[in-house]
Design a protein around this motif. Structure first.
Motif, PDB file in Angstrom:
ATOM      1  N   GLN A  19       0.819  -1.202   0.000  1.00  0.00           N
ATOM      2  CA  GLN A  19       0.000   0.000   0.000  1.00  0.00           C
ATOM      3  C   GLN A  19       0.855   1.256   0.000  1.00  0.00           C
ATOM      4  O   GLN A  19       2.071   1.206   0.220  1.00  0.00           O
ATOM      5  CB  GLN A  19      -0.956   0.003   1.207  1.00  0.00           C
ATOM      6  CG  GLN A  19      -0.292   0.108   2.580  1.00  0.00           C
ATOM      7  CD  GLN A  19       0.128  -1.209   3.158  1.00  0.00           C
ATOM      8  OE1 GLN A  19       0.918  -1.930   2.556  1.00  0.00           O
ATOM      9  NE2 GLN A  19      -0.374  -1.520   4.375  1.00  0.00           N
ATOM     10  N   TRP A  21       1.221   5.373   1.635  1.00  0.00           N
ATOM     11  CA  TRP A  21       1.150   6.000   2.952  1.00  0.00           C
ATOM     12  C   TRP A  21       1.915   5.206   4.011  1.00  0.00           C
ATOM     13  O   TRP A  21       1.633   5.305   5.205  1.00  0.00           O
ATOM     14  CB  TRP A  21      -0.299   6.201   3.412  1.00  0.00           C
ATOM     15  CG  TRP A  21      -1.099   7.136   2.561  1.00  0.00           C
ATOM     16  CD1 TRP A  21      -0.654   7.901   1.533  1.00  0.00           C
ATOM     17  CD2 TRP A  21      -2.502   7.424   2.680  1.00  0.00           C
ATOM     18  NE1 TRP A  21      -1.678   8.648   0.978  1.00  0.00           N
ATOM     19  CE2 TRP A  21      -2.828   8.367   1.673  1.00  0.00           C
ATOM     20  CE3 TRP A  21      -3.498   6.972   3.532  1.00  0.00           C
ATOM     21  CZ2 TRP A  21      -4.112   8.865   1.499  1.00  0.00           C
ATOM     22  CZ3 TRP A  21      -4.778   7.469   3.360  1.00  0.00           C
ATOM     23  CH2 TRP A  21      -5.079   8.401   2.357  1.00  0.00           C
ATOM     24  N   TRP A  25       1.812   6.675   7.823  1.00  0.00           N
ATOM     25  CA  TRP A  25       1.075   5.895   8.812  1.00  0.00           C
ATOM     26  C   TRP A  25       1.998   5.022   9.651  1.00  0.00           C
ATOM     27  O   TRP A  25       1.571   4.032  10.230  1.00  0.00           O
ATOM     28  CB  TRP A  25      -0.007   5.066   8.136  1.00  0.00           C
ATOM     29  CG  TRP A  25      -1.208   5.883   7.752  1.00  0.00           C
ATOM     30  CD1 TRP A  25      -1.343   7.240   7.813  1.00  0.00           C
ATOM     31  CD2 TRP A  25      -2.445   5.392   7.239  1.00  0.00           C
ATOM     32  NE1 TRP A  25      -2.583   7.631   7.377  1.00  0.00           N
ATOM     33  CE2 TRP A  25      -3.289   6.516   7.006  1.00  0.00           C
ATOM     34  CE3 TRP A  25      -2.935   4.127   6.928  1.00  0.00           C
ATOM     35  CZ2 TRP A  25      -4.586   6.404   6.495  1.00  0.00           C
ATOM     36  CZ3 TRP A  25      -4.219   4.010   6.420  1.00  0.00           C
ATOM     37  CH2 TRP A  25      -5.040   5.132   6.220  1.00  0.00           C
ATOM     38  N   SER A 134      -5.101   1.175   3.676  1.00  0.00           N
ATOM     39  CA  SER A 134      -4.446   2.398   3.243  1.00  0.00           C
ATOM     40  C   SER A 134      -4.786   2.638   1.764  1.00  0.00           C
ATOM     41  O   SER A 134      -5.636   1.949   1.189  1.00  0.00           O
ATOM     42  CB  SER A 134      -2.932   2.269   3.437  1.00  0.00           C
ATOM     43  OG  SER A 134      -2.259   3.435   3.038  1.00  0.00           O
ATOM     44  N   ARG A 289      -7.019   5.883  13.226  1.00  0.00           N
ATOM     45  CA  ARG A 289      -6.140   5.754  12.063  1.00  0.00           C
ATOM     46  C   ARG A 289      -5.649   4.310  12.023  1.00  0.00           C
ATOM     47  O   ARG A 289      -5.116   3.805  13.020  1.00  0.00           O
ATOM     48  CB  ARG A 289      -4.952   6.708  12.146  1.00  0.00           C
ATOM     49  CG  ARG A 289      -4.013   6.562  10.952  1.00  0.00           C
ATOM     50  CD  ARG A 289      -2.796   7.449  11.056  1.00  0.00           C
ATOM     51  NE  ARG A 289      -3.116   8.833  10.752  1.00  0.00           N
ATOM     52  CZ  ARG A 289      -2.213   9.814  10.771  1.00  0.00           C
ATOM     53  NH1 ARG A 289      -0.954   9.547  11.101  1.00  0.00           N
ATOM     54  NH2 ARG A 289      -2.564  11.053  10.480  1.00  0.00           N
ATOM     55  N   HIS A 291      -3.220   2.388  11.720  1.00  0.00           N
ATOM     56  CA  HIS A 291      -1.789   2.113  11.783  1.00  0.00           C
ATOM     57  C   HIS A 291      -1.561   1.144  12.939  1.00  0.00           C
ATOM     58  O   HIS A 291      -2.503   0.532  13.438  1.00  0.00           O
ATOM     59  CB  HIS A 291      -1.000   3.417  11.952  1.00  0.00           C
ATOM     60  CG  HIS A 291      -1.319   4.150  13.227  1.00  0.00           C
ATOM     61  ND1 HIS A 291      -0.640   5.266  13.651  1.00  0.00           N
ATOM     62  CD2 HIS A 291      -2.243   3.917  14.192  1.00  0.00           C
ATOM     63  CE1 HIS A 291      -1.113   5.699  14.792  1.00  0.00           C
ATOM     64  NE2 HIS A 291      -2.088   4.900  15.145  1.00  0.00           N
TER      65      HIS A 291
END
Length: 364
Positions: A19, A21, A25, A134, A289, A291
């Motif tokens: 992915q 980001w 992240w 993501s 988020r 992550h």
């Protein structure tokens, strides 16, 4: 009382295909509050500029004002911090308070030798997990990744594609994966109202569970109401106080309400928000988020249990990385059920540090 902000660079778990980001992240900010040999953990989502350093500086400035306060009263401490820092706005200041407040609640439960979710009495709530992905380079990558996630057992997926390829990604998802999986999309505030209405009418046939934050600004309740009349809309991660949630409920602007415990001020205001949503029979879908922070996820679950509300929980499409956290919970692709003391999770120090900070202005 000691309050220490701790930056971390726990990497985003890569999917197949990989992915985007990944760097953005892979930044976290935790807060450790201790008294004598006891301590609690909180998490802050460093949303503004994607900068943990900005929030960490605010956390450090909060510590002197808490000297002599009773650690067993997080709500009283929250009120003091809110009044102390009030300037008419929210953002990074209320975000920093979030980490302190979560840590205080964690510490309070640990001192009581209780799981935080049971601190007001046992509640057996339905806390359903979904996989939040993501961004991917194109819709072919989206479908490949989604198929892998479904094969691993997930029954609900959220996408974070651009406004230009979300519709095609949704179409391909339904054609190749079908309607047996709940599908949500997060547009990251990328559209104006006219674009969002056009999108809502076009995507309606694909039976999305929700369209998240379709417009800028994310708290334009009147415009969200117009879109919500076409398709279910979710928002709330960028509502920074109880009163914005109250306004949204009265306007019937949303179908799903998404408080973020790491942004809105912590557990103290979240419990008040959940009480409002529960009384009005609204659907709760906590924002986190996706992550590898995980403290915020466990805090959200505790909040739902403390308040006795059913909720959806946003998570990354992987388990808790055991090299970075100690935790006590039953975890599957569908549920997370903590069963330890406090939040039932804490980071393992020392934590990996983030790469040199890059200022992130905005993702569309």
């Amino acid at each position: 009382m000691s309050i220490i902000p701790i930056s971390a660079g726990i990497p985003l778990t890569e999917t197949e295909p990989k992915q985007k980001w990944l760097e953005e992240w892979s930044k976290q900010l935790f807060v450790k509050v201790s008294i004598d040999s006891e301590y609690g953990w909180g998490e802050v989502l460093p949303a503004a500029f994607n900068s943990p350093a900005l929030y960490a500086d605010i956390v450090k400035r909060l510590e002197p004002s808490l000297n002599g306060m009773e650690i067993s009263e997080p709500g009283i401490i929250w009120e003091k911090l809110r009044k102390l820092t009030f300037s008419g706005g929210y953002g990074p200041v209320i975000g920093a308070i979030s980490g302190v407040d979560i840590a205080l609640w964690d510490l309070k439960a640990k001192l009581s030798k209780l799981y935080l979710g049971d601190i007001f009495g046992k509640n057996e709530q339905k806390i359903a997990r979904y996989a939040s992905l993501s961004r991917y380079a194109n819709y072919e990558a989206v479908i490949r990744a989604s198929k892998n996630i479904v094969e691993s057992g997930f029954k609900a997926i959220k996408l974070h594609q651009t406004k230009d390829d979300t519709l095609e990604s949704v179409k391909r998802f339904r054609e190749e994966i079908g309607y047996g999986v709940d599908l949500m999309v997060d547009l990251n505030c990328a559209m104006n109202i006219d674009e969002a209405i056009k999108f809502a009418n076009s995507v309606q046939r694909y039976e999305l569970k929700w369209v998240e934050e379709p417009i800028w600004p994310p708290d334009d309740l009147a415009s969200l109401k117009k879109i919500n009349d076409i398709v279910p809309v979710a928002a709330g991660e960028n509502f920074f106080d109880f009163f914005k949630f109250e306004d949204a409920v009265h306007l019937e602007a949303l179908t799903y309400y998404q408080p973020d415990v790491t942004k809105v001020g912590g557990l103290t205001p979240t419990l008040k928000i959940l009480d409002l949503l529960k009384k009005n029979h609204e659907q709760v879908a906590f924002h986190n988020r996706p992550h590898n922070g995980w403290i915020g996820i466990f805090a959200s679950i505790a909040a739902a249990r403390m308040n006795g509300v059913d909720a959806l929980i946003e998570t990354p499409p992987n388990g808790v990385p055991s090299q970075y956290f100690r935790y006590n919970a039953m975890i599957t692709s569908e549920v997370i059920a903590p069963n330890g003391v406090g939040l039932s999770i804490e980071p393992i120090e020392p934590l990996p540090q983030p790469k040199d900070e890059k200022i992130l202005i905005f993702h569309d």
